[in-house]
Design a protein around this motif. Structure first.
Motif, PDB file in Angstrom:
ATOM      1  N   LYS A 144       1.071  -1.006  -0.307  1.00 51.73           N
ATOM      2  CA  LYS A 144      -0.011   0.117  -0.378  1.00 51.73           C
ATOM      3  C   LYS A 144       1.145   1.395  -0.104  1.00 51.73           C
ATOM      4  N   PHE A 145       2.212   1.679   0.872  1.00 50.94           N
ATOM      5  CA  PHE A 145       2.730   2.197   0.882  1.00 50.94           C
ATOM      6  C   PHE A 145       3.750   2.253  -0.596  1.00 50.94           C
ATOM      7  N   ARG A 146       4.440   1.543  -1.771  1.00 52.09           N
ATOM      8  CA  ARG A 146       4.362   2.022  -3.004  1.00 52.09           C
ATOM      9  C   ARG A 146       3.353   2.707  -3.518  1.00 52.09           C
ATOM     10  N   LEU A 147       2.761   1.717  -3.631  1.00 50.07           N
ATOM     11  CA  LEU A 147       1.250   2.269  -4.117  1.00 50.07           C
ATOM     12  C   LEU A 147       1.085   3.009  -4.562  1.00 50.07           C
ATOM     13  N   VAL A 148       0.682   3.906  -2.613  1.00 51.74           N
ATOM     14  CA  VAL A 148       0.698   5.495  -2.751  1.00 51.74           C
ATOM     15  C   VAL A 148       1.878   5.608  -3.237  1.00 51.74           C
ATOM     16  N   THR A 149       2.948   6.095  -2.716  1.00 45.15           N
ATOM     17  CA  THR A 149       4.154   6.445  -3.510  1.00 45.15           C
ATOM     18  C   THR A 149       4.654   6.406  -4.775  1.00 45.15           C
ATOM     19  N   ASN A 150       3.627   6.059  -5.489  1.00 45.85           N
ATOM     20  CA  ASN A 150       3.338   5.799  -7.328  1.00 45.85           C
ATOM     21  C   ASN A 150       4.444   4.523  -8.015  1.00 45.85           C
ATOM     22  N   ASP A 151       4.935   3.674  -7.247  1.00 51.20           N
ATOM     23  CA  ASP A 151       5.182   2.827  -6.994  1.00 51.20           C
ATOM     24  C   ASP A 151       4.857   1.326  -7.702  1.00 51.20           C
ATOM     25  N   GLN A 182      -8.029  -1.129  -4.686  1.00 52.65           N
ATOM     26  CA  GLN A 182      -6.613   0.018  -3.892  1.00 52.65           C
ATOM     27  C   GLN A 182      -6.642   0.698  -5.479  1.00 52.65           C
ATOM     28  N   ALA A 183      -5.956   0.163  -5.862  1.00 53.45           N
ATOM     29  CA  ALA A 183      -5.605   0.971  -6.933  1.00 53.45           C
ATOM     30  C   ALA A 183      -6.089   1.398  -8.555  1.00 53.45           C
ATOM     31  N   ASN A 184      -7.811   0.958  -8.231  1.00 56.21           N
ATOM     32  CA  ASN A 184      -7.888   1.344  -9.596  1.00 56.21           C
ATOM     33  C   ASN A 184      -8.478   0.515 -10.345  1.00 56.21           C
ATOM     34  N   LYS A 185      -7.863  -0.945 -10.531  1.00 59.21           N
ATOM     35  CA  LYS A 185      -8.005  -1.416 -11.693  1.00 59.21           C
ATOM     36  C   LYS A 185      -8.833  -2.666 -11.189  1.00 59.21           C
TER      37      LYS A 185
END
Length: 201
Positions: A144-151, A182-185
Motif C-alpha cells: 500500500k505504501f509503494r502504491l501511494v508513492t507511485n510505485d 485499491q489501485a483502481n484496476k
C-alpha cells in the motif's frame, strides 16, 4: 462492559457505574493491580479525562511494560500531548519485545508519516516483513505504501510474491484482488478473484 459502553456512552450510561465499581474493588484489593489501572485509564479516556488516563496508563505500563492493550492508548495520548518522540520510543520499545504486533507497526507508521519521515516509514515496513515474514498484513501495508508513492510495479511485485507462496499465504489471491481494487484496476481485480475461486472453490 467497556467495549459495550464505548459503542454508545449515552445509551449505556449506567454501565459506567458498573465498570467503576468493578475497578474500585480491583484497586482496593491491590492498588498496583495492572488490570485495575488499565481499566481506570480506559474509563478516564472514555470520560475525556486525559490527564487521569495518562497517569493510569503510565502506572500500568510500569507494572507490566510492553502490554499491547496499554501501550496503544497510552502512546496515542502521549502523542496527542505533543510528545511524539516519547510516543515513538514507547511503541518502538514494545515492538522490540513483541515483533509480531501488527497494530504497533501501524501506530508507528502513522507517527512517521505525520512527521513526513518517509525514509523511516519505509524502513519500518521492511522491518515488519523481516520480523514476521508470514504476515499478510505486513506485506499488504508495504505494498500500500509503494502504491501511494507511485510505485505500482514494486507494490504489485510484493503482492505477487505472496501468490507464488500459497502454503504460507493461503488467502493471497483475495489480498491481491483487494490490492487491485485499491489501485483502481477493477478488471485485474475481477480476474484475480475468479482465479482464486478456481484455485479454491
Amino acid at each position: 462492559y467497556i467495549e459495550y459502553y464505548r459503542l454508545n456512552p449515552k445509551v449505556n450510561k449506567s454501565l459506567a457505574g458498573d465498570i467503576s465499581d468493578i475497578d474500585t474493588k480491583l484497586l482496593q484489593q491491590n492498588p498496583n493491580s495492572f488490570e485495575g489501572l488499565r481499566i481506570q485509564g480506559l474509563l478516564a479516556l472514555l470520560n475525556k479525562d486525559n490527564v487521569k488516563a495518562l497517569d493510569s496508563f503510565a502506572k500500568a505500563n510500569r507494572i507490566k511494560p510492553y502490554s499491547r492493550e496499554v501501550v496503544e492508548p497510552y502512546a496515542l495520548l502521549v502523542a496527542q500531548a505533543g510528545k511524539s518522540d516519547d510516543a515513538i520510543a514507547l511503541i518502538q520499545d514494545t515492538l522490540a519485545h513483541d515483533k509480531t504486533w501488527n497494530r504497533g507497526y501501524d501506530l508507528l507508521l502513522g507517527q512517521y508519516l505525520h512527521a513526513n519521515q518517509r525514509d523511516k516509514a519505509e524502513a519500518l515496513l521492511k522491518q515488519h516483513i523481516d520480523a514476521d515474514p508470514k504476515s499478510t498484513a505486513a506485506v499488504m501495508e508495504y505494498a500500500k505504501f509503494r502504491l501511494v508513492t507511485n510505485d505500482f510495479a514494486g507494490a504489485e511485485k510484493l503482492m505477487q510474491g505472496m501468490v507464488s507462496n500459497p502454503t504460507v499465504f493461503p488467502t493471497a489471491r483475495l489480498a491481491l484482488g483487494d490490492f487491485y481494487m485499491q489501485a483502481n484496476k477493477p478488471d485485474l481485480a475481477l480476474a484475480t478473484y475468479q482465479q482464486g475461486q478456481k484455485d479454491d472453490a
